[in-house]
Design a protein around this motif. Structure first.
Motif, PDB file in Angstrom:
ATOM      1  N   UNK A  78       0.436  -1.806   0.348  1.00 10.70           N
ATOM      2  CA  UNK A  78      -0.124  -0.020  -0.014  1.00 10.70           C
ATOM      3  C   UNK A  78       1.122   1.402   0.462  1.00 10.70           C
ATOM      4  N   UNK A  79       2.078   1.174   0.276  1.00 13.89           N
ATOM      5  CA  UNK A  79       3.106   1.955  -0.171  1.00 13.89           C
ATOM      6  C   UNK A  79       3.399   2.581  -1.486  1.00 13.89           C
ATOM      7  N   UNK A 331     -12.496  -0.992 -16.599  1.00 13.91           N
ATOM      8  CA  UNK A 331     -12.843  -2.779 -16.553  1.00 13.91           C
ATOM      9  C   UNK A 331     -12.651  -3.176 -15.043  1.00 13.91           C
ATOM     10  N   UNK A 332     -10.988  -3.823 -14.939  1.00  9.72           N
ATOM     11  CA  UNK A 332     -10.974  -3.709 -13.904  1.00  9.72           C
ATOM     12  C   UNK A 332     -11.721  -3.792 -12.640  1.00  9.72           C
ATOM     13  N   UNK A 333     -12.550  -2.353 -12.508  1.00 13.34           N
ATOM     14  CA  UNK A 333     -13.259  -2.531 -11.223  1.00 13.34           C
ATOM     15  C   UNK A 333     -14.481  -3.116 -11.340  1.00 13.34           C
ATOM     16  N   UNK A 334     -15.128  -3.723 -12.975  1.00 11.31           N
ATOM     17  CA  UNK A 334     -16.188  -4.157 -13.007  1.00 11.31           C
ATOM     18  C   UNK A 334     -15.880  -5.387 -12.677  1.00 11.31           C
ATOM     19  N   UNK A 335     -14.549  -5.990 -12.614  1.00 17.84           N
ATOM     20  CA  UNK A 335     -14.603  -7.366 -12.515  1.00 17.84           C
ATOM     21  C   UNK A 335     -14.393  -7.539 -11.114  1.00 17.84           C
ATOM     22  N   UNK A 336     -14.433  -7.049 -10.184  1.00 13.83           N
ATOM     23  CA  UNK A 336     -14.325  -6.268  -8.935  1.00 13.83           C
ATOM     24  C   UNK A 336     -15.570  -6.728  -8.121  1.00 13.83           C
ATOM     25  N   UNK A 368      -4.989  -1.885  -4.975  1.00 16.33           N
ATOM     26  CA  UNK A 368      -5.117  -0.016  -3.793  1.00 16.33           C
ATOM     27  C   UNK A 368      -7.225   0.585  -4.409  1.00 16.33           C
ATOM     28  N   UNK A 369      -7.814  -0.890  -4.216  1.00 11.03           N
ATOM     29  CA  UNK A 369      -9.314  -0.942  -4.084  1.00 11.03           C
ATOM     30  C   UNK A 369      -9.640  -1.238  -2.810  1.00 11.03           C
ATOM     31  N   UNK A 370     -10.074  -0.833  -1.418  1.00 11.58           N
ATOM     32  CA  UNK A 370     -10.443  -1.227  -0.563  1.00 11.58           C
ATOM     33  C   UNK A 370     -11.340  -2.467  -0.731  1.00 11.58           C
TER      34      UNK A 370
END
Length: 404
Positions: A78-79, A331-336, A368-370
Motif C-alpha cells: 500500500x506504500x 474494466x478492472x473495477x467491473x470484475x471486482x 489500491x481499491x479497498x
C-alpha cells in the motif's frame, strides 16, 4: 491511551472510515469498532502489523504504546513512493521563492493534463505511471495560472483544476487525509476562479468522491446534487462534455445512495444518468469520468452489488461486453464488483476467478481499491484446500497477505 484509542485516532487523522481500514485487514467494521471501543482485545501480532501497514505506520510502538520497544513495520504494497514528491509540489505554492524558471505554454499544458487523464484510464499501472508525472504537472499548472492573462488564464485555471483532480484520483487511499482535502479544495477554487460551470461540476464530482470515501456520504450527496442543480440550466445546447459530467454526478450519487442502502434513491439517480447517456452520441465517453453508455451499464452492476442484490448484479454483468469500455481501470473495477457479487452468494471459486481476472487487467487498481482488498483477504482466509494456493498467490500479489 489504549491500543484501540490509538488506532481510532490514527485512522481519523488520516480521514479513513472504519469499513475501509477494517477491510484492508480482511475484517469487518464491527470487529474494528469493538477494538477501538476497548470491547475486544487485540493480542494478535499479525493483526497489529496489518493495521500498522494499512495506516502507513512504520513503527508498531506508535500503536502499542511507548512502553513497547520500537518495532519497524513494512508498509508493504500500500506504500506509494510518489506521494512525497507530489506533496512537495502541492506545498510549494505556499512557500516563497518556489517558482519554475521557464514560461508555460497554456495550450500545451492543457494537452498534457488531458494526456495524463488518458494515461490514468489506459494503464494497468496507472498510479505509478501517472504519479511520476504529477509533481512537474502541478508546478507547471500553478505557474501558468499565476502568469497567464485574459482567456489564457481561464484555460490555465481549468487545467490546474483538472490536474488537482487527477492528483486526488492517483493518491486515493494512500495519501494523508490533509493532502486529499487540500487538492480537492484547490481543484474547486481553480474551477470557481475560472468561472467554468463544467470545471466546477468536475471538481464537485472529485470532492464528492473524497467525502464518500472518508465516511461523509450525506455530505457527498449534497455536494454532487448541488453541482448538478447548478449545471442543469446550462445544458441546453451545451457541449457534450457538460452533459457528460452532469450524468457522472448522478452516477456518483447512485453509488453513494446504494452504499447507504437507499435502493429507491440509488436507482432513481441511476435512471437519470441513463437518460443522459441516451441523449449523448453513440460511443461518447467523458474524458476524465469516462461517463457514457458503457459506464452507466457498469455502474448498474456496482449499485446492485452495493445493495447486496447479487443475483441482479451478476445478471446485469452477464449482459455486458467489458471490452468495449475504453478505461482499463473501469474494466478492472467491473470484475471486482462481479467478484463481490459471487462472494455475496458464497461462490468463492467464481469470485477468485474473476478477481484474478481483474488483477491481470489492472494490478494497481485491484491493489489500491479497498473493496478488492477485502474480497482478496476473505478468499485468502476462507479458501478451501483446492483453492488455497491460488488464493494465497493473489492475496500476496495484492498485498493483503505476507509474502512467503
Amino acid at each position: 491511551m489504549t491500543i484501540g484509542e490509538r488506532i481510532r485516532l490514527l485512522r481519523e487523522s488520516k480521514g479513513m472510515s472504519r469499513p475501509v481500514l477494517a477491510g484492508m485487514c480482511g475484517r469487518g467494521p464491527d470487529w474494528l469498532k469493538k477494538i477501538e471501543n476497548g470491547d475486544r482485545p487485540l493480542s494478535s501480532h499479525t493483526l497489529l502489523v496489518q493495521l500498522a501497514s494499512a495506516l502507513q505506520i512504520d513503527d508498531l510502538s506508535v500503536i502499542t504504546g511507548p512502553a513497547e520497544a520500537a518495532q519497524p513495520v513494512s508498509t508493504g504494497r500500500m506504500s506509494y513512493p510518489a506521494v512525497p514528491d507530489i506533496w512537495s509540489a502541492v506545498m510549494e505554492r505556499n512557500l516563497p521563492g518556489h517558482r519554475i524558471a521557464v514560461s508555460v505554454d497554456v495550450a500545451l499544458l492543457a494537452g498534457r493534463v488531458d494526456q495524463s487523464w488518458r494515461l490514468w484510464h489506459k494503464s494497468g499501472h496507472n498510479r505509478t505511471e501517472v504519479g511520476s508525472l504529477l509533481p512537474e504537472l502541478i508546478r507547471s499548472a500553478e505557474e501558468a495560472a499565476r502568469s497567464a492573462e485574459g482567456s489564457q488564464r481561464r484555460t490555465a485555471l481549468v487545467a490546474l483544476s483538472d490536474a488537482y483532480r487527477l492528483v486526488g484520483q492517483a493518491t486515493a487511499y494512500v495519501a494523508p487525509a490533509e493532502l486529499a482535502w487540500m487538492v480537492a479544495d484547490r481543484a474547486m477554487d481553480a474551477a470557481r476562479e475560472a468561472d467554468d460551470p463544467a470545471a466546477m461540476a468536475c471538481a464537485a464530482w472529485n470532492l464528492g468522491n473524497i467525502m464518500r470515501e472518508t465516511a461523509y456520504p450525506q455530505e457527498a450527496l449534497r455536494i454532487v446534487e448541488g453541482a448538478a442543480r447548478e449545471l442543469r440550466p446550462h445544458l441546453d445546447n451545451a457541449p457534450d462534455d457538460w452533459r457528460g459530467i452532469y450524468g457522472a454526478l448522478h452516477l456518483h450519487a447512485a453509488v453513494t445512495a446504494a452504499r447507504e442502502g437507499a435502493a429507491g434513491n440509488a436507482w432513481r439517480y441511476w435512471d437519470t444518468a441513463n437518460e443522459v447517456a441516451k441523449s449523448l452520441p453513440s460511443g461518447y465517453v467523458h474524458p476524465s469520468t469516462v461517463f457514457g453508455r458503457v459506464n452507466v451499464d457498469f455502474h448498474a452492476v456496482s449499485v446492485a452489488t452495493d445493495l447486496c442484490t447479487s443475483a441482479k448484479a451478476l445478471s446485469l454483468a452477464d449482459d455486458l461486453d467489458p471490452d468495449v469500455m475504453p478505461s482499463t481501470e473501469r474494466r478492472s473495477r467491473l470484475w471486482v464488483e462481479v467478484a463481490r457479487g459471487h462472494l455475496q452468494r458464497g461462490d468463492r471459486t467464481a469470485a477468485l476467478h474473476v478477481l484474478d481476472k481483474a488483477h491481470k487487467i489492472s494490478p494497481e487498481t485491484v491493489a489500491f481499491t479497498p473493496s478488492a482488498r477485502v474480497a482478496a483477504a476473505e478468499l485468502w482466509r476462507k479458501a478451501g484446500r483446492s483453492m488455497r494456493a491460488d488464493a494465497t498467490r493473489l492475496a500476496e500479489a495484492i498485498g493483503v497477505a505476507p509474502a512467503a
